[in-house]
Motif scaffolding. Structure first.
Motif, PDB file in Angstrom:
ATOM      1  N   ALA A 310      -6.937  -9.874  11.395  1.00 37.32           N
ATOM      2  CA  ALA A 310      -7.323  -9.382  10.113  1.00 37.32           C
ATOM      3  C   ALA A 310      -6.138  -8.837   9.395  1.00 37.32           C
ATOM      4  O   ALA A 310      -5.151  -8.371  10.085  1.00 37.32           O
ATOM      5  N   GLU A 311      -6.314  -8.706   8.078  1.00 39.31           N
ATOM      6  CA  GLU A 311      -5.270  -8.280   7.003  1.00 39.31           C
ATOM      7  C   GLU A 311      -6.054  -6.870   6.605  1.00 39.31           C
ATOM      8  O   GLU A 311      -7.254  -7.090   5.995  1.00 39.31           O
ATOM      9  N   ILE A 312      -5.501  -5.862   6.420  1.00 41.68           N
ATOM     10  CA  ILE A 312      -5.851  -4.521   5.978  1.00 41.68           C
ATOM     11  C   ILE A 312      -4.996  -3.782   5.213  1.00 41.68           C
ATOM     12  O   ILE A 312      -3.772  -4.069   5.119  1.00 41.68           O
ATOM     13  N   LEU A 313      -5.480  -2.964   4.490  1.00 42.55           N
ATOM     14  CA  LEU A 313      -4.659  -1.990   3.522  1.00 42.55           C
ATOM     15  C   LEU A 313      -5.167  -0.416   4.177  1.00 42.55           C
ATOM     16  O   LEU A 313      -6.279  -0.057   4.110  1.00 42.55           O
ATOM     17  N   LEU A 314      -4.143   0.436   4.274  1.00 45.11           N
ATOM     18  CA  LEU A 314      -4.302   1.808   4.804  1.00 45.11           C
ATOM     19  C   LEU A 314      -3.976   2.635   3.797  1.00 45.11           C
ATOM     20  O   LEU A 314      -2.551   2.587   3.203  1.00 45.11           O
ATOM     21  N   VAL A 315      -4.604   3.574   3.195  1.00 38.00           N
ATOM     22  CA  VAL A 315      -4.185   4.666   2.297  1.00 38.00           C
ATOM     23  C   VAL A 315      -4.341   6.152   3.159  1.00 38.00           C
ATOM     24  O   VAL A 315      -5.572   6.436   3.242  1.00 38.00           O
ATOM     25  N   GLY A 316      -3.325   6.675   3.627  1.00 42.96           N
ATOM     26  CA  GLY A 316      -3.276   7.571   4.600  1.00 42.96           C
ATOM     27  C   GLY A 316      -2.396   8.740   4.024  1.00 42.96           C
ATOM     28  O   GLY A 316      -1.881   8.874   2.907  1.00 42.96           O
ATOM     29  N   ALA A 317      -2.889  10.157   4.524  1.00 41.40           N
ATOM     30  CA  ALA A 317      -2.430  11.303   4.278  1.00 41.40           C
ATOM     31  C   ALA A 317      -0.812  11.193   4.458  1.00 41.40           C
ATOM     32  O   ALA A 317      -0.374  10.480   5.346  1.00 41.40           O
ATOM     33  N   ALA A 318       0.026  11.733   3.473  1.00 44.28           N
ATOM     34  CA  ALA A 318       1.404  11.839   3.898  1.00 44.28           C
ATOM     35  C   ALA A 318       1.629  12.631   4.875  1.00 44.28           C
ATOM     36  O   ALA A 318       0.906  13.732   5.224  1.00 44.28           O
ATOM     37  N   GLU A 319       2.778  12.460   5.505  1.00 47.96           N
ATOM     38  CA  GLU A 319       3.126  13.321   6.837  1.00 47.96           C
ATOM     39  C   GLU A 319       3.911  14.666   6.426  1.00 47.96           C
ATOM     40  O   GLU A 319       3.686  15.660   7.360  1.00 47.96           O
ATOM     41  N   GLU A 320       4.199  14.830   5.233  1.00 47.38           N
ATOM     42  CA  GLU A 320       4.645  16.118   4.911  1.00 47.38           C
ATOM     43  C   GLU A 320       3.634  16.759   3.779  1.00 47.38           C
ATOM     44  O   GLU A 320       3.244  15.733   3.062  1.00 47.38           O
ATOM     45  N   PRO A 321       3.206  17.881   3.989  1.00 50.01           N
ATOM     46  CA  PRO A 321       2.295  18.461   3.082  1.00 50.01           C
ATOM     47  C   PRO A 321       2.854  18.531   1.605  1.00 50.01           C
ATOM     48  O   PRO A 321       3.953  18.869   1.253  1.00 50.01           O
ATOM     49  N   GLY A 322       1.828  18.310   0.709  1.00 49.22           N
ATOM     50  CA  GLY A 322       2.038  18.320  -0.786  1.00 49.22           C
ATOM     51  C   GLY A 322       2.425  16.952  -1.391  1.00 49.22           C
ATOM     52  O   GLY A 322       2.525  16.720  -2.464  1.00 49.22           O
ATOM     53  N   GLU A 323       2.857  16.045  -0.523  1.00 50.50           N
ATOM     54  CA  GLU A 323       3.299  14.713  -0.899  1.00 50.50           C
ATOM     55  C   GLU A 323       1.969  13.761  -1.152  1.00 50.50           C
ATOM     56  O   GLU A 323       0.724  14.077  -0.760  1.00 50.50           O
ATOM     57  N   PRO A 324       2.181  12.965  -2.054  1.00 54.27           N
ATOM     58  CA  PRO A 324       1.064  12.062  -2.506  1.00 54.27           C
ATOM     59  C   PRO A 324       0.530  11.267  -1.053  1.00 54.27           C
ATOM     60  O   PRO A 324       1.298  10.873  -0.431  1.00 54.27           O
ATOM     61  N   PRO A 325      -0.689  10.685  -1.330  1.00 55.07           N
ATOM     62  CA  PRO A 325      -1.202   9.756   0.001  1.00 55.07           C
ATOM     63  C   PRO A 325      -0.123   8.330  -0.076  1.00 55.07           C
ATOM     64  O   PRO A 325       0.520   7.942  -1.121  1.00 55.07           O
ATOM     65  N   VAL A 326      -0.069   7.800   0.967  1.00 55.02           N
ATOM     66  CA  VAL A 326       0.797   6.595   1.149  1.00 55.02           C
ATOM     67  C   VAL A 326      -0.232   5.472   1.589  1.00 55.02           C
ATOM     68  O   VAL A 326      -1.203   5.344   2.257  1.00 55.02           O
ATOM     69  N   ALA A 327       0.102   4.343   0.736  1.00 57.39           N
ATOM     70  CA  ALA A 327      -0.553   3.119   0.802  1.00 57.39           C
ATOM     71  C   ALA A 327       0.366   2.214   1.723  1.00 57.39           C
ATOM     72  O   ALA A 327       1.573   1.689   1.276  1.00 57.39           O
ATOM     73  N   GLU A 328      -0.135   1.693   2.634  1.00 57.99           N
ATOM     74  CA  GLU A 328       0.458   0.761   3.524  1.00 57.99           C
ATOM     75  C   GLU A 328      -0.211  -0.585   3.749  1.00 57.99           C
ATOM     76  O   GLU A 328      -1.289  -0.601   4.387  1.00 57.99           O
ATOM     77  N   TRP A 329       0.451  -1.693   3.281  1.00 52.96           N
ATOM     78  CA  TRP A 329      -0.035  -3.001   3.742  1.00 52.96           C
ATOM     79  C   TRP A 329       0.177  -3.465   5.034  1.00 52.96           C
ATOM     80  O   TRP A 329       1.308  -3.435   5.678  1.00 52.96           O
ATOM     81  N   SER A 330      -0.659  -4.205   5.578  1.00 53.88           N
ATOM     82  CA  SER A 330      -0.494  -4.700   6.826  1.00 53.88           C
ATOM     83  C   SER A 330       0.511  -5.932   6.893  1.00 53.88           C
ATOM     84  O   SER A 330       0.686  -6.937   5.893  1.00 53.88           O
ATOM     85  N   THR A 331       1.505  -6.016   7.467  1.00 56.29           N
ATOM     86  CA  THR A 331       2.615  -7.017   7.715  1.00 56.29           C
ATOM     87  C   THR A 331       2.445  -8.020   8.932  1.00 56.29           C
ATOM     88  O   THR A 331       3.337  -8.721   9.412  1.00 56.29           O
ATOM     89  N   GLY A 332       1.368  -7.868   9.757  1.00 56.14           N
ATOM     90  CA  GLY A 332       0.728  -8.483  10.706  1.00 56.14           C
ATOM     91  C   GLY A 332      -0.603  -8.262  11.127  1.00 56.14           C
ATOM     92  O   GLY A 332      -1.247  -7.661  10.469  1.00 56.14           O
ATOM     93  N   PRO A 333      -0.831  -9.260  11.917  1.00 52.07           N
ATOM     94  CA  PRO A 333      -2.443  -9.299  12.290  1.00 52.07           C
ATOM     95  C   PRO A 333      -3.047  -8.055  13.152  1.00 52.07           C
ATOM     96  O   PRO A 333      -2.398  -7.240  13.701  1.00 52.07           O
ATOM     97  N   VAL A 334      -4.039  -7.880  12.841  1.00 50.36           N
ATOM     98  CA  VAL A 334      -4.856  -6.747  13.568  1.00 50.36           C
ATOM     99  C   VAL A 334      -4.796  -7.082  15.140  1.00 50.36           C
ATOM    100  O   VAL A 334      -5.057  -8.184  15.407  1.00 50.36           O
TER     101      VAL A 334
END
Length: 547
Positions: A310-334
């Motif tokens: 499948a293809e998915i999108l992840l909207v995750g917390a940033a690795e550094e505090p105070g940074e906005p959330p990071v959206a990550e598109w899948s570039t390969g299959p699950v």
């Protein structure tokens, strides 16, 4: 379990859609129960797919050289294995086609070929059907966990470039395939004509595989963006390949990874970055990336229905505090992780933690022993001479075994020897020279200079010593190693020592050399040695081919 002991980074409440349910342990167990058994192969990683492609090419040559199979079977049998692992959608059509082809040629085929083809079709079709049923069960389980809650995906205005690079490579690979098939009748020898047809069909098969991969990837990415998708709250980590690893929302200790997927941040898909999302997919197939240490878990919202392929999108917390959330598109299959695979992954992480501790201990010892000198040099040693000997031995073995005198095999034998002639001097005579301006690498041509600011990392990965450069033009050399013997005898591989010393210099400018190197210290160009070896190899072949 993972070596990660930090608390997961939390996602701001504004980034979580209303009513978004958490994928808890019970839902994760139901999703995992719907997955494939561990004995059924899932979509391979880059190194296993690359190995499969090489094995398919060698198998095709072996079938053509040692059997009387028709050219279409010689091409289709290895391709069936590639499709089985990479594109199971094709197996439903290629399996019956292979059965019909074998049945049509059955009277003239030896029984080992018939049995092998039958077992290959049975195994590939069975595994494909099991994967299709598991995929349907996983979709049902994920939809039930989402409880019907959907949301519109963010960043849907980003152009869909998924699959573009595969489409271009597929179209480019189809050209030589068509040329080989169109010109196969122009060859005089029967063996040459059969080889041209087999190579043409194999190239076309790979081209169609790439075209299909690009088309399906783009269609699935487009479908994910055009309609509201199911949403789930999960925890996300990174593995040693920088792929996203998904865990249940109530698994902060990362005890049970559910699946992995290659991702790319949405902000990197700008207008000027044509096909950048597919470069990660190409690297997934063709490159061996440097594995960084896995980072801490992050809370994320998963858009889409996770299942095999499948293809998915992840909207995750940033690795550094105070940074906005990071959206990550899948570039390969699950890629789901069966229970056995998850256990092996945890064992690999434990071994990686031990190796990391040993590397840090080695780095500290090297740092303490570094003496600042005007110029520092490293050069090929005993393990590199062994690597050069093995390369020459492989080339000589191919020379002794290549008894076919067709034009195709002569050309392949010549190219193999010339490739060895280029590689052996580098293995035997490589030199790394460090001075106050950076490092110098001797090459076939003039030495290459890499300033310290452009040298990102020096590390030993598997059998390779890798120097990673900011412009992407990395340098690597390979030699054998025996980890069990090194650990038992407490020996340090030369590549580990070199990487530790260079890493210390990269991190601390005070440890770098203080002088400037001269032309003699930087090493001579290696092309004269390559030319001598190439001429010698060509002379040996001409002597053999003369009547």
């Amino acid at each position: 379990m993972t070596t990660n002991v930090r608390e997961p980074s939390l996602l701001p409440a504004s980034a979580i859609p209303d009513g978004c349910a958490a994928l808890n342990g019970e839902d994760a167990r139901a999703w995992t129960a719907a997955a494939l058994p561990s004995w059924v192969p899932v979509r391979p990683r880059r190194w296993s797919l690359e190995l499969t492609l090489w094995c398919a090419v060698l198998a095709g040559f072996g079938l053509l050289a040692t059997t009387d199979l028709p050219s279409d079977l010689v091409a289709l049998l290895p391709l069936q294995v590639v499709w089985w692992l990479w594109r199971p959608e094709v197996v439903r059509f290629s399996g019956p086609a292979l059965v019909v082809l074998v049945a049509a040629r059955g009277t003239g085929l030896p029984w080992p070929a018939l049995v092998g083809a039958a077992l290959l079709v049975l195994a590939s079709v069975t595994a494909t059907e099991l994967r299709a049923r598991a995929r349907a069960r996983q979709r049902e389980s994920a939809s039930a966990a989402a409880d019907g809650v959907t949301a519109v995906l963010p960043d849907t205005d980003v152009p869909v470039r998924r699959g573009g690079l595969f489409l271009k490579f597929g179209a480019g690979l189809a050209v030589p395939g068509v040329v080989l098939l169109a010109t196969s009748g122009l060859w005089h020898g029967t063996g040459d004509r059969q080889l041209a047809v087999a190579e043409g069909l194999f190239a076309l098969g790979l081209a169609l595989t790439l075209l299909l991969s690009g088309t399906l990837g783009r269609r699935r990415a487009t479908a994910l963006r055009t309609t509201p998708a199911p949403v789930l709250r999960v925890l996300v980590g990174k593995d040693e390949h920088e792929d996203a690893v998904i865990y249940a929302a109530d698994d902060p200790q990362a005890l049970r990874p559910l699946f992995t997927v290659a991702t790319r941040a949405a902000h990197s898909e700008g207008e000027g970055d044509d096909d950048k999302d597919d470069e990660a997919a190409l690297e997934e197939l063709l490159e061996a990336a440097a594995p960084p240490s896995p980072g801490p878990l992050r809370e994320a919202v998963l858009y889409g229905t996770p299942c095999d392929g499948a293809e998915i999108l992840l909207v995750g917390a940033a690795e550094e505090p105070g940074e906005p959330p990071v959206a990550e598109w899948s570039t390969g299959p699950v890629r789901p992780l069966p229970e056995g695979t998850a256990g092996r992954r945890r064992a690999r992480e434990a071994r990686a933690a031990v190796r990391k501790a040993r590397d840090e201990e080695l780095a500290e010892g090297v740092r303490a022993e570094i003496a600042v000198v005007p110029v520092r040099q490293w050069r090929a040693g005993a393990v590199d001479r062994l690597a050069g000997f093995l390369t020459a031995l492989w080339c000589a073995g191919y020379f002794l075994l290549a008894i076919d005198d067709s034009l195709w095999f002569r050309a392949l034998l010549l190219l193999t020897g010339l490739l060895c002639a280029v590689r052996v001097p580098v293995k035997l005579r490589w030199r790394v020279t460090a001075d106050r301006t950076g490092i110098w690498l001797n090459r076939l041509r003039a030495p290459r200079h890499i300033p310290w600011d452009d040298l990102r990392a020096a590390r030993r990965e598997s059998f390779e010593l890798q120097l990673r450069v900011r412009d992407g033009d990395n340098w690597a050399v390979a030699a054998p190693r025996w980890p069990w013997l090194q650990h038992r005898r407490r020996l340090v591989h030369p590549y580990d020592a070199l990487a530790a010393e260079l890493s210390a210099m990269i991190a601390d400018p005070a440890l770098r050399p203080t002088g400037e190197s001269g032309a003699k210290e930087r090493g001579r160009p290696l092309w004269p040695f390559a030319v001598i070896l190439g001429i010698a190899w060509t002379a040996v072949l001409v002597t053999r081919w003369l009547p």
